[in-house]
Write a protein that holds these residues in place. Structure first.
Motif, PDB file in Angstrom:
ATOM      1  N   TYR A   1      -4.240 -22.088 -13.815  1.00 25.20           N
ATOM      2  CA  TYR A   1      -2.913 -21.634 -13.415  1.00 25.20           C
ATOM      3  C   TYR A   1      -2.041 -21.456 -14.657  1.00 25.20           C
ATOM      4  O   TYR A   1      -2.000 -22.325 -15.527  1.00 25.20           O
ATOM      5  CB  TYR A   1      -2.246 -22.633 -12.477  1.00 25.20           C
ATOM      6  CG  TYR A   1      -0.833 -22.239 -12.110  1.00 25.20           C
ATOM      7  CD1 TYR A   1      -0.607 -21.252 -11.148  1.00 25.20           C
ATOM      8  CD2 TYR A   1       0.255 -22.812 -12.751  1.00 25.20           C
ATOM      9  CE1 TYR A   1       0.675 -20.861 -10.829  1.00 25.20           C
ATOM     10  CE2 TYR A   1       1.551 -22.421 -12.430  1.00 25.20           C
ATOM     11  CZ  TYR A   1       1.750 -21.447 -11.468  1.00 25.20           C
ATOM     12  OH  TYR A   1       3.020 -21.049 -11.166  1.00 25.20           O
ATOM     13  N   ILE A   2      -1.395 -20.334 -14.736  1.00 20.92           N
ATOM     14  CA  ILE A   2      -0.493 -20.061 -15.860  1.00 20.92           C
ATOM     15  C   ILE A   2       0.859 -19.645 -15.293  1.00 20.92           C
ATOM     16  O   ILE A   2       0.929 -18.773 -14.417  1.00 20.92           O
ATOM     17  CB  ILE A   2      -1.052 -18.945 -16.769  1.00 20.92           C
ATOM     18  CG1 ILE A   2      -2.395 -19.365 -17.356  1.00 20.92           C
ATOM     19  CG2 ILE A   2      -0.072 -18.615 -17.892  1.00 20.92           C
ATOM     20  CD1 ILE A   2      -3.084 -18.293 -18.166  1.00 20.92           C
ATOM     21  N   PHE A   3       1.941 -20.257 -15.757  1.00 24.84           N
ATOM     22  CA  PHE A   3       3.274 -19.949 -15.248  1.00 24.84           C
ATOM     23  C   PHE A   3       3.584 -18.465 -15.392  1.00 24.84           C
ATOM     24  O   PHE A   3       3.200 -17.816 -16.365  1.00 24.84           O
ATOM     25  CB  PHE A   3       4.328 -20.777 -15.991  1.00 24.84           C
ATOM     26  CG  PHE A   3       4.277 -22.243 -15.660  1.00 24.84           C
ATOM     27  CD1 PHE A   3       4.737 -22.700 -14.431  1.00 24.84           C
ATOM     28  CD2 PHE A   3       3.757 -23.155 -16.558  1.00 24.84           C
ATOM     29  CE1 PHE A   3       4.689 -24.053 -14.126  1.00 24.84           C
ATOM     30  CE2 PHE A   3       3.697 -24.505 -16.257  1.00 24.84           C
ATOM     31  CZ  PHE A   3       4.169 -24.951 -15.033  1.00 24.84           C
ATOM     32  N   SER A   4       4.301 -17.937 -14.417  1.00 29.22           N
ATOM     33  CA  SER A   4       4.585 -16.503 -14.359  1.00 29.22           C
ATOM     34  C   SER A   4       5.377 -15.988 -15.562  1.00 29.22           C
ATOM     35  O   SER A   4       5.333 -14.800 -15.871  1.00 29.22           O
ATOM     36  CB  SER A   4       5.348 -16.173 -13.070  1.00 29.22           C
ATOM     37  OG  SER A   4       6.555 -16.907 -12.996  1.00 29.22           O
TER      38      SER A   4
ATOM     39  N   SER B   1     -10.156 -11.809 -18.454  1.00 32.81           N
ATOM     40  CA  SER B   1     -11.305 -12.595 -18.900  1.00 32.81           C
ATOM     41  C   SER B   1     -12.061 -13.166 -17.705  1.00 32.81           C
ATOM     42  O   SER B   1     -13.297 -13.134 -17.663  1.00 32.81           O
ATOM     43  CB  SER B   1     -10.832 -13.735 -19.812  1.00 32.81           C
ATOM     44  OG  SER B   1     -11.922 -14.526 -20.237  1.00 32.81           O
ATOM     45  N   PHE B   2     -11.326 -13.663 -16.723  1.00 30.80           N
ATOM     46  CA  PHE B   2     -11.968 -14.234 -15.528  1.00 30.80           C
ATOM     47  C   PHE B   2     -12.777 -13.161 -14.795  1.00 30.80           C
ATOM     48  O   PHE B   2     -13.918 -13.404 -14.387  1.00 30.80           O
ATOM     49  CB  PHE B   2     -10.925 -14.830 -14.597  1.00 30.80           C
ATOM     50  CG  PHE B   2     -11.496 -15.331 -13.294  1.00 30.80           C
ATOM     51  CD1 PHE B   2     -12.124 -16.563 -13.239  1.00 30.80           C
ATOM     52  CD2 PHE B   2     -11.418 -14.562 -12.138  1.00 30.80           C
ATOM     53  CE1 PHE B   2     -12.670 -17.023 -12.044  1.00 30.80           C
ATOM     54  CE2 PHE B   2     -11.955 -15.014 -10.946  1.00 30.80           C
ATOM     55  CZ  PHE B   2     -12.579 -16.247 -10.901  1.00 30.80           C
TER      56      PHE B   2
ATOM     57  N   ARG C   1      -2.165 -12.036 -17.711  1.00 35.53           N
ATOM     58  CA  ARG C   1      -2.960 -10.812 -17.595  1.00 35.53           C
ATOM     59  C   ARG C   1      -4.250 -10.917 -18.396  1.00 35.53           C
ATOM     60  O   ARG C   1      -5.319 -10.488 -17.942  1.00 35.53           O
ATOM     61  CB  ARG C   1      -2.127  -9.608 -18.056  1.00 35.53           C
ATOM     62  CG  ARG C   1      -0.996  -9.231 -17.103  1.00 35.53           C
ATOM     63  CD  ARG C   1      -0.381  -7.910 -17.484  1.00 35.53           C
ATOM     64  NE  ARG C   1       0.291  -7.962 -18.773  1.00 35.53           N
ATOM     65  CZ  ARG C   1       1.562  -8.334 -18.933  1.00 35.53           C
ATOM     66  NH1 ARG C   1       2.298  -8.708 -17.883  1.00 35.53           N
ATOM     67  NH2 ARG C   1       2.108  -8.339 -20.131  1.00 35.53           N
ATOM     68  N   ALA C   2      -4.158 -11.511 -19.590  1.00 32.70           N
ATOM     69  CA  ALA C   2      -5.348 -11.674 -20.428  1.00 32.70           C
ATOM     70  C   ALA C   2      -6.344 -12.623 -19.765  1.00 32.70           C
ATOM     71  O   ALA C   2      -7.562 -12.381 -19.784  1.00 32.70           O
ATOM     72  CB  ALA C   2      -4.946 -12.206 -21.802  1.00 32.70           C
TER      73      ALA C   2
END
Length: 212
Positions: free
Chosen positions: A181-184, A196-197, A191-192
């Motif tokens: 999870y990465i904060f908006s 990658s995922f 996006r990166a």
């Protein structure tokens, strides 16, 4: 001149040492950044199988053959890293190895590696961090499934078709790590990470569904 140097050293010794250390640190960081490779895919092995340098090179080459050029730099380069984990500890050294492995696994969501080759007992400790197979394959779960999130690697055609993996034991599971999870507010990073995922998801599918 000598007297001036002695006087300077007396008054500015710590300033000079700290400044010199800072310069060395900056130089080291620059060298490391310059040498950093932007890998197309990142794999992690967790276990105690012996993988020689030659075998490691063969594994890297085999995985590169199924990985696309996600960085679009005209070549495919993957990273296959290793973390020791021996399972049931029978000595103090085993316990130390497992402690280091467990520390790594506790932070795996924040590690850059997405596809894990991991022995079953280590997998059981961190399986919550992996993507359910139903999210990857829908209702068509492969017969090589170990449970709802892992695949028994030795039961895949990819394993059987590539002698490079003969050094891995039959209890190795392959699994895909969840996207962290990465904060908006960190839009570019999100996006990166999503890109990658998605790339690793396709690579994981190509390995699991590989046909001879």
């Amino acid at each position: 001149m000598k007297k001036w140097l002695e006087n300077y050293w007396y008054h500015y010794k710590w300033h000079t040492l700290i400044g010199g250390a800072a310069i060395i640190l900056v130089v080291v960081l620059i060298v490391q950044l310059a040498a950093k490779v932007n890998y197309d895919a990142l794999f992690m092995y967790v276990g105690d199988d012996y993988i020689s340098a030659v075998q490691h090179s063969e594994i890297v080459k085999t995985l590169e053959d199924v990985c696309p050029d996600t960085t679009e730099n005209g070549k495919t380069e993957i990273n296959f890293s290793r973390m020791a984990y021996v399972g049931k500890a029978t000595s103090a050294s085993d316990a130390q190895i497992n402690a280091a492995g467990e520390d790594f696994l506790s932070t795996m969501l924040h590690q850059p590696y997405y596809i894990y080759f991991i022995r079953k007992d280590a997998y059981e400790r961190c399986k919550d961090a992996f993507v359910p197979l139903s999210d990857i394959f829908g209702e068509n779960i492969p017969e090589s499934a170990y449970d709802d999130k892992g695949i028994v690697f030795s039961k895949t055609a990819f394993h059987d078709s590539n002698p490079a993996f003969s050094c891995l034991s039959d209890d190795v599971v392959i699994a895909l790590k969840e996207k962290p999870y990465i904060f908006s507010i960190f839009g570019r990073q999100r996006r990166a990470e999503a890109k990658s995922f998605s790339a690793h998801l396709e690579i994981f599918k190509s390995i699991v569904l590989y046909e001879k």
